[in-house]
Design a protein around this motif. Structure first.
Motif, PDB file in Angstrom:
ATOM      1  N   THR A 235      40.929  42.480  26.050  1.00 56.26           N
ATOM      2  CA  THR A 235      39.267  42.104  26.488  1.00 56.26           C
ATOM      3  C   THR A 235      38.875  41.838  27.753  1.00 56.26           C
ATOM      4  OG1 THR A 235      39.977  39.572  26.244  1.00 56.26           O
ATOM      5  CG2 THR A 235      39.442  40.765  24.435  1.00 56.26           C
ATOM      6  N   LYS A 236      38.365  40.575  27.817  1.00 58.38           N
ATOM      7  CA  LYS A 236      37.823  39.932  29.362  1.00 58.38           C
ATOM      8  C   LYS A 236      37.894  39.504  30.489  1.00 58.38           C
ATOM      9  CE  LYS A 236      33.311  39.808  32.368  1.00 58.38           C
ATOM     10  NZ  LYS A 236      31.906  40.362  32.284  1.00 58.38           N
ATOM     11  N   ALA A 237      38.701  38.888  31.323  1.00 53.73           N
ATOM     12  CA  ALA A 237      38.661  37.646  32.495  1.00 53.73           C
ATOM     13  C   ALA A 237      37.489  37.821  32.987  1.00 53.73           C
ATOM     14  CB  ALA A 237      39.744  38.221  33.048  1.00 53.73           C
ATOM     15  N   TYR A 238      37.180  36.192  33.136  1.00 54.19           N
ATOM     16  CA  TYR A 238      35.909  35.272  33.327  1.00 54.19           C
ATOM     17  C   TYR A 238      36.394  34.585  34.655  1.00 54.19           C
ATOM     18  CZ  TYR A 238      33.292  37.545  29.209  1.00 54.19           C
ATOM     19  OH  TYR A 238      32.348  38.513  28.514  1.00 54.19           O
ATOM     20  N   TYR A 239      35.693  34.884  35.787  1.00 58.16           N
ATOM     21  CA  TYR A 239      36.505  33.828  36.779  1.00 58.16           C
ATOM     22  C   TYR A 239      35.444  33.519  37.200  1.00 58.16           C
ATOM     23  CZ  TYR A 239      36.941  33.439  41.795  1.00 58.16           C
ATOM     24  OH  TYR A 239      37.303  32.303  43.474  1.00 58.16           O
ATOM     25  N   ASP A 240      34.078  32.741  36.705  1.00 55.22           N
ATOM     26  CA  ASP A 240      33.510  32.097  36.442  1.00 55.22           C
ATOM     27  C   ASP A 240      33.024  30.892  34.652  1.00 55.22           C
ATOM     28  OD1 ASP A 240      30.617  30.543  37.120  1.00 55.22           O
ATOM     29  OD2 ASP A 240      30.026  31.525  36.052  1.00 55.22           O
TER      30      ASP A 240
ATOM     31  N   TYR B 212      38.373  35.450  28.082  1.00 50.35           N
ATOM     32  CA  TYR B 212      38.804  34.836  28.783  1.00 50.35           C
ATOM     33  C   TYR B 212      39.019  33.683  30.134  1.00 50.35           C
ATOM     34  CZ  TYR B 212      43.085  35.029  25.066  1.00 50.35           C
ATOM     35  OH  TYR B 212      43.530  35.535  23.990  1.00 50.35           O
ATOM     36  N   TYR B 213      38.456  32.401  30.548  1.00 52.86           N
ATOM     37  CA  TYR B 213      38.901  31.993  31.574  1.00 52.86           C
ATOM     38  C   TYR B 213      39.322  30.176  31.284  1.00 52.86           C
ATOM     39  CZ  TYR B 213      36.855  28.578  34.883  1.00 52.86           C
ATOM     40  OH  TYR B 213      36.620  28.221  36.011  1.00 52.86           O
ATOM     41  N   SER B 214      39.835  30.959  32.904  1.00 55.42           N
ATOM     42  CA  SER B 214      41.051  29.820  32.990  1.00 55.42           C
ATOM     43  C   SER B 214      40.836  28.997  34.519  1.00 55.42           C
ATOM     44  CB  SER B 214      42.802  30.578  33.190  1.00 55.42           C
ATOM     45  OG  SER B 214      43.257  29.143  33.136  1.00 55.42           O
ATOM     46  N   ARG B 215      41.397  28.160  35.153  1.00 58.15           N
ATOM     47  CA  ARG B 215      41.269  27.817  36.474  1.00 58.15           C
ATOM     48  C   ARG B 215      42.339  28.188  37.398  1.00 58.15           C
ATOM     49  NH1 ARG B 215      42.599  21.581  36.809  1.00 58.15           N
ATOM     50  NH2 ARG B 215      44.564  22.367  35.665  1.00 58.15           N
ATOM     51  N   THR B 216      43.141  28.711  36.759  1.00 57.00           N
ATOM     52  CA  THR B 216      43.783  29.982  37.929  1.00 57.00           C
ATOM     53  C   THR B 216      43.322  30.989  37.074  1.00 57.00           C
ATOM     54  OG1 THR B 216      45.785  28.576  37.412  1.00 57.00           O
ATOM     55  CG2 THR B 216      45.716  30.824  37.997  1.00 57.00           C
ATOM     56  N   TYR B 217      43.264  32.205  37.773  1.00 57.54           N
ATOM     57  CA  TYR B 217      41.983  33.007  37.162  1.00 57.54           C
ATOM     58  C   TYR B 217      43.693  33.993  37.325  1.00 57.54           C
ATOM     59  CZ  TYR B 217      39.399  37.530  37.626  1.00 57.54           C
ATOM     60  OH  TYR B 217      38.772  38.513  37.048  1.00 57.54           O
ATOM     61  N   GLU B 218      44.390  33.945  37.382  1.00 58.71           N
ATOM     62  CA  GLU B 218      45.423  35.191  37.119  1.00 58.71           C
ATOM     63  C   GLU B 218      46.167  35.280  35.814  1.00 58.71           C
ATOM     64  OE1 GLU B 218      45.698  35.102  41.838  1.00 58.71           O
ATOM     65  OE2 GLU B 218      45.484  33.572  39.999  1.00 58.71           O
ATOM     66  N   HIS B 219      45.861  33.315  34.967  1.00 61.07           N
ATOM     67  CA  HIS B 219      46.739  33.460  33.518  1.00 61.07           C
ATOM     68  C   HIS B 219      45.536  33.824  32.651  1.00 61.07           C
ATOM     69  CE1 HIS B 219      48.332  29.987  35.137  1.00 61.07           C
ATOM     70  NE2 HIS B 219      49.202  30.517  35.383  1.00 61.07           N
ATOM     71  N   ALA B 220      43.740  33.973  33.534  1.00 63.77           N
ATOM     72  CA  ALA B 220      42.966  34.399  32.710  1.00 63.77           C
ATOM     73  C   ALA B 220      43.656  36.005  32.613  1.00 63.77           C
ATOM     74  CB  ALA B 220      41.265  34.002  32.797  1.00 63.77           C
ATOM     75  N   VAL B 221      43.326  36.691  33.417  1.00 58.12           N
ATOM     76  CA  VAL B 221      43.939  38.412  33.729  1.00 58.12           C
ATOM     77  C   VAL B 221      44.841  38.339  32.733  1.00 58.12           C
ATOM     78  CG1 VAL B 221      44.648  39.859  34.988  1.00 58.12           C
ATOM     79  CG2 VAL B 221      42.745  38.081  36.004  1.00 58.12           C
ATOM     80  N   CYS B 222      46.166  37.573  32.433  1.00 52.80           N
ATOM     81  CA  CYS B 222      47.088  38.452  31.906  1.00 52.80           C
ATOM     82  C   CYS B 222      46.746  38.130  30.462  1.00 52.80           C
ATOM     83  CB  CYS B 222      47.954  36.643  32.319  1.00 52.80           C
ATOM     84  SG  CYS B 222      49.543  37.223  31.864  1.00 52.80           S
TER      85      CYS B 222
END
Length: 279
Positions: A46-51, A29-39
């Motif tokens: 899966t993986k949270a992408y910062y970029d 996942y990628y989200s403008r709010t990184y914490e949402h991607a992490v969640c």
């Protein structure tokens, strides 16, 4: 196929969880709010992408699960990346694949996919997503790949022309959101008659359930009953008198005109002229 998801709200999280449950590869996942991607990533393992570019590079298929107002912006952001051979999809009910302006020049192919499904719970809706019908439109390569994916998971896939997408969305809204408004109007009128909201719900429940069940099983002309179908101008006039000057009157008249059309189909020999003038 490896799917990257841009947007980690209800739609994105539901899609990711559903795909992972069915052993379809999701890069993350990628989200403008990184914490949402992490969640979302934690929930789907899966993986949270910062970029943003990182999730694009890690995926051959991209699901843009952002809100409608952000889809064009997301596309503008990723259009400059290396997209050759990738499939780009969004899940808006109202926007078409035309939102992917200039996609041909990138070597990617795009489509819109709209699940006729209520994403009511970010972490539970995936459990019932297998029942969703999906409507697609877009470039042939993208549509065929997504059709193959979702039909392989047991979904019914329908198709719509890009230029009809907004009308399609309006139809869905009338059958879902607007039904809630109509139901609330009935509750409000019962409230004015002294019924509590709970009693009003219980009173209307069999009417609503039986009518919806009948509408889903048979043509509307077979199902229609009531004063409009009976050509009962006296009752309709009295209804309009007690609703005069209210929003309920406008709703009654508007829907009444549609009921007249259906009544005419059911009873072609009946003369509804007086009722038509009344409504």
């Amino acid at each position: 196929m490896t799917i990257g998801i841009i947007g980690a709200g209800k739609v994105g999280t539901t899609l990711g969880a559903y795909l992972c449950k069915n052993q379809i590869a999701v890069s993350g996942y990628y989200s403008r709010t990184y914490e949402h991607a992490v969640c979302a990533a934690d929930f789907t393992e899966t993986k949270a992408y910062y970029d943003l570019q990182a999730v694009v590079d890690a995926s051959d298929t991209l699901f843009i699960a952002s809100c409608d107002g952000e889809i064009a912006h997301v596309w503008d952001c990723i259009a400059s990346y290396e997209l050759a051979g990738k499939v780009i999809c969004h899940f808006s009910g109202s926007l078409s694949s035309y939102v992917f302006s200039g996609i041909e020049a990138t070597g990617a192919s795009g489509c819109s996919i709209h699940p006729m499904f209520a994403f009511s719970d970010k972490f539970k809706s995936y459990e019932k997503f297998s029942s969703a019908y999906l409507t697609m439109e877009g470039q042939e390569r993208a549509v065929q790949k997504m059709r193959q994916l979702f039909e392989g998971l047991g979904h019914k896939v329908c198709f719509v022309r890009a230029e009809d997408k907004m009308k399609y969305h309006a139809a869905a809204a009338l059958a879902s959101n607007y039904m809630i408004g109509l139901f609330q109007t009935s509750l409000d009128l019962l409230g004015e008659c002294g019924f509590s909201e709970e009693d009003g719900r219980q009173l209307l429940e069999p009417l609503v359930k039986n009518n919806v069940r009948a509408m889903l099983e048979r043509p509307t002309a077979e199902v229609l009953t009531g004063p409009v179908e009976r050509n009962d101008t006296g009752t309709v006039r009295k209804h309009l008198n007690v609703l005069q000057g209210t929003n309920a009157e406008d709703i009654y008249r508007s829907i009444g005109k549609e009921l007249l059309v259906i009544a005419g189909q059911k009873n072609p020999k009946q003369d509804y002229t007086m009722l038509s003038h009344l409504l």
